[in-house]
Design an enzyme around this catalytic site. Sequence first.
Site, short mmCIF file in Angstrom:
data_model
loop_
_atom_site.label_atom_id
_atom_site.label_comp_id
_atom_site.label_asym_id
_atom_site.label_seq_id
_atom_site.Cartn_x
_atom_site.Cartn_y
_atom_site.Cartn_z
N PHE B 119 0.78 -1.36 0.03
CA PHE B 119 -0.13 -0.01 -0.02
C PHE B 119 0.87 1.44 0.10
CE2 PHE B 119 -4.38 1.42 0.76
CZ PHE B 119 -5.22 0.17 0.32
N GLN B 240 -7.62 14.94 3.08
CA GLN B 240 -6.90 14.25 1.93
C GLN B 240 -7.70 14.10 0.80
OE1 GLN B 240 -6.34 9.37 2.85
NE2 GLN B 240 -4.32 10.33 2.78
N HIS B 242 -8.07 11.54 -2.24
CA HIS B 242 -7.41 10.26 -2.41
C HIS B 242 -7.43 10.55 -4.01
CE1 HIS B 242 -7.58 6.16 -3.47
NE2 HIS B 242 -7.70 5.84 -2.08
N LEU B 252 -15.06 6.06 -4.96
CA LEU B 252 -13.70 5.41 -4.54
C LEU B 252 -12.91 4.24 -5.41
CD1 LEU B 252 -11.06 5.78 -2.51
CD2 LEU B 252 -12.21 4.10 -1.03
N GLU B 255 -6.63 2.24 -3.28
CA GLU B 255 -5.26 2.24 -3.61
C GLU B 255 -4.59 0.59 -3.66
OE1 GLU B 255 -3.30 5.27 -1.03
OE2 GLU B 255 -1.86 3.80 -0.24
N ARG B 286 -0.75 9.45 -0.38
CA ARG B 286 -1.81 9.98 -1.40
C ARG B 286 -1.49 11.32 -1.48
NH1 ARG B 286 -6.52 6.85 1.89
NH2 ARG B 286 -6.21 4.83 1.21
N HIS B 353 -11.36 12.86 0.50
CA HIS B 353 -11.79 11.42 0.67
C HIS B 353 -11.84 11.37 2.48
CE1 HIS B 353 -11.37 7.21 0.98
NE2 HIS B 353 -10.18 7.09 1.53
N ARG B 398 -2.80 11.23 5.92
CA ARG B 398 -2.99 9.73 6.47
C ARG B 398 -2.49 9.04 5.46
NH1 ARG B 398 -6.57 6.00 5.38
NH2 ARG B 398 -8.21 7.30 4.53
#
Lengths: 234, 588
Positions: B119, B240, B242, B252, B255, B286, B353, B398
């Site tokens: 990730f 954030q 995304h 969404l 990731e 991100r 996001h 994050r």
Amino acid sequence: MRKVRFSVYRYNPETDAKPYMQDYEIEVGPNDVKLLDVIVKLKAQDDTLAFRRSCREGICGSDAMNINGKNGLACITNIADLAEPITLRPLPGLPVIRDLIVDMTQFFKQYHSIKPYVVNDTPPPERERLQSPEDRKELDGLYECILCACCSTSCPSFWWNPDKFVGPAGLLAAYRFIADTRDEATNERLDNLEDPYRLFRCHTIMNCVDVCPKGLNPTRAIGKIKDLLVRRAV
Amino acid sequence: MSVPVRRFDAVIVGGGGAGLRAALQLSEAGLNTAVLSKVFPTRSHTVAAQGGISASLGNVQEDRWEWHMYDTVKGSDWLGDQDAIEFMCRKAPEAVIELEHFGMPFDRLENGKIYQRPFGGHTQNNGKTPVQRACAAADRTGHAMLHTLYQRNVRANTQFFVEWMALDLIRDSEGDVVGVTALEMETGEIFILHAKAVLFATGGAGRIYAASTNAFINTGDGLGMCVRAGIPLEDMEFWQFHPTGVAGAGVLITEGVRGEGGILLNSNGERFMERYAPNLKDLAPRDFVSRSMELEVLEGRGCGPNKDYVLLKLDHLGPDIIKQRLPGIREIAMKFAGVDPIKDPIPVIPTCHYMMGGIPTNYRGEVVVPKGDEPESRVNGFYAAGECACASVHGANRLGTNSLLDLVVFGKSAGDHMIQFIKNEMPTWKELPADAADRSLARVARLDGQTGGEEVPEVRAAMQRTVQSRAGVFRNSANLQQGVEEIKQVAERVKRTQIKDKSKVFNTARVEALELDNLIEVAVATLISAEARKESRGAHAHDDYQHRDDDNWMKHTLYYGETRQLTYKPVHTKPLSVDYIPPKERTF
């Protein structure tokens, strides 16, 4: 922009003696792809229209309704695929609270009745309980249920006996725990379902399979539970 | 008007991952606990999380919680509190193992252990090489986790108040929290829920933006309630984006797609992330990937007729991996982008996001506010966990999969500390103030009596347009100043919203109007906090101040709604047991 015609079930217990169908006409633009997009627009035009919605991507299960006679999720239904007037009704077979909002108490009661949690009284290891990829695969097609109730409220057996028949969603969940190698309560689970109503009211009509927005197959899961009961008997 | 009172040891507002994990703790401890949720718990937005939950289990490669901590601190751009980050990363393995024991259907490796995937920003040896740390249930990890937690609460006989919306926080004359007011949506009745301790687990507020991956219900209710009750909000400038929201739809795409090997392409067919992040490439954090994508579009290398998106290519993974590991993504791509990713790339754009800021808490889940010289004085009886809280583990940005981890680690921690508080400090209930329900009653009465105001969808859209255009991926002083003025004007309009539906039964127009009261507080906090921060850090990318300024700005923002003023408090630089991780330049 084009105009789309709707016929929507309306009922507010405070003001309406009985339910009625209300006609709407609304402009639909290129960004209004899904039915939910347009219902949200309808609500901007008439804020008294009540419905549930949340994730708008088919994972939370809030916006199940009867769309042109078939249960589905408004957020993943293409507006372009629907014949006009688009007829929206609440999910059939459950008491209506208001407009497209039904009382789902009975549905969840049945879900809870199958003990929807892994039962395993062996003290857990320090690390994860091991499960082979093949054993884990047994849960595919079962655990993905979003509890939208499209299936159970399309099932004639559930319409007749919502208090006694667990219904396709609950039975799919029951099999999800039976199929889980980490669960130790298969026998109790089968006992809990061995009953003329709870399981055996399923007459394989398969409406549940036809409407499931996640492409799941409760009828197959029910068949597997029935097989286990037969095998246990012999 | 007399308002009915119901009494509980603990009241939890919100039935998502954090609320349910806390509820389990309290129910199993035998405390009389009520969980309020605007929606049936499994419809909470945790359900939409896709890619995974991080923990240094080391099931695929060697991993250590210290490396997870380093990645999180670096991901946060050194705005995260290192004690809270250490707490979370250390607890991660046991938190994930516990979910497995609860029955969560994780994917498995051949040896039967939990499957882990790569990730963004997850590395070995403090940034050296990518590591597989994200524990996954296909691409439905949030769904699997939320349903498992709900199921476990069914087993624990937790009391749920489904389709109840909390309206306001009740504080007594000493400032202690003694309950909430709430609206039972089905009947339209307002109640006082009197409690020894209250936990807010109300989730995010992404709906302040016009384009967001967030659900309709993510309206920042807990934050709005805090602002109205005089509690400040922390770090609200950090939102954030995304990298991979479906262009046009906002939905969404995890990731995890890039974790499994998916790549981003510009209109030249170039894998542009190799230029921006030579080491981690498409798996940089991100904020970094989103800025790179925006630059590609700004410099004319966007795709499509308007050159306004980039492409996420994954067909090279082959149909088997896509069907096995990313089935939900394929479903979403086909339904919302009209492409089958087995054959064609998915058009994506950075989309709002996640809210890094929120209600200020410590790692115990206690809400803490400045009092005299003390920057973090506990608000007695008040706790927060999950996205609505700012512990702060995410700082300015994050890392993917740290959100689900945050929910279970801090949900449990808050639950534990509430139990201690109730048992040791609160033998009985504090008295309710006489005016406990007045604010809520006035808000509802205002809506019932309002004439000549604007409609909720119109004002809400104005707010969303403002936030979207003024507080996006790239920010600048002029735009932010303009944004502050605009959002203050929208806030005036919110005070006069009008609804036609005056009925009591399931009045969703009223609910939306009350939600807008909360959204606007979050929107104003966001713009005022962002306008003031004269540096670039994490998700706050400022064209006029392009570098991080640790001397002046390594500090948390606190926004007070009543005065619309800001104060600041220091970042926690002292971890619980390990050495401080000093700031470095953030390259990938």
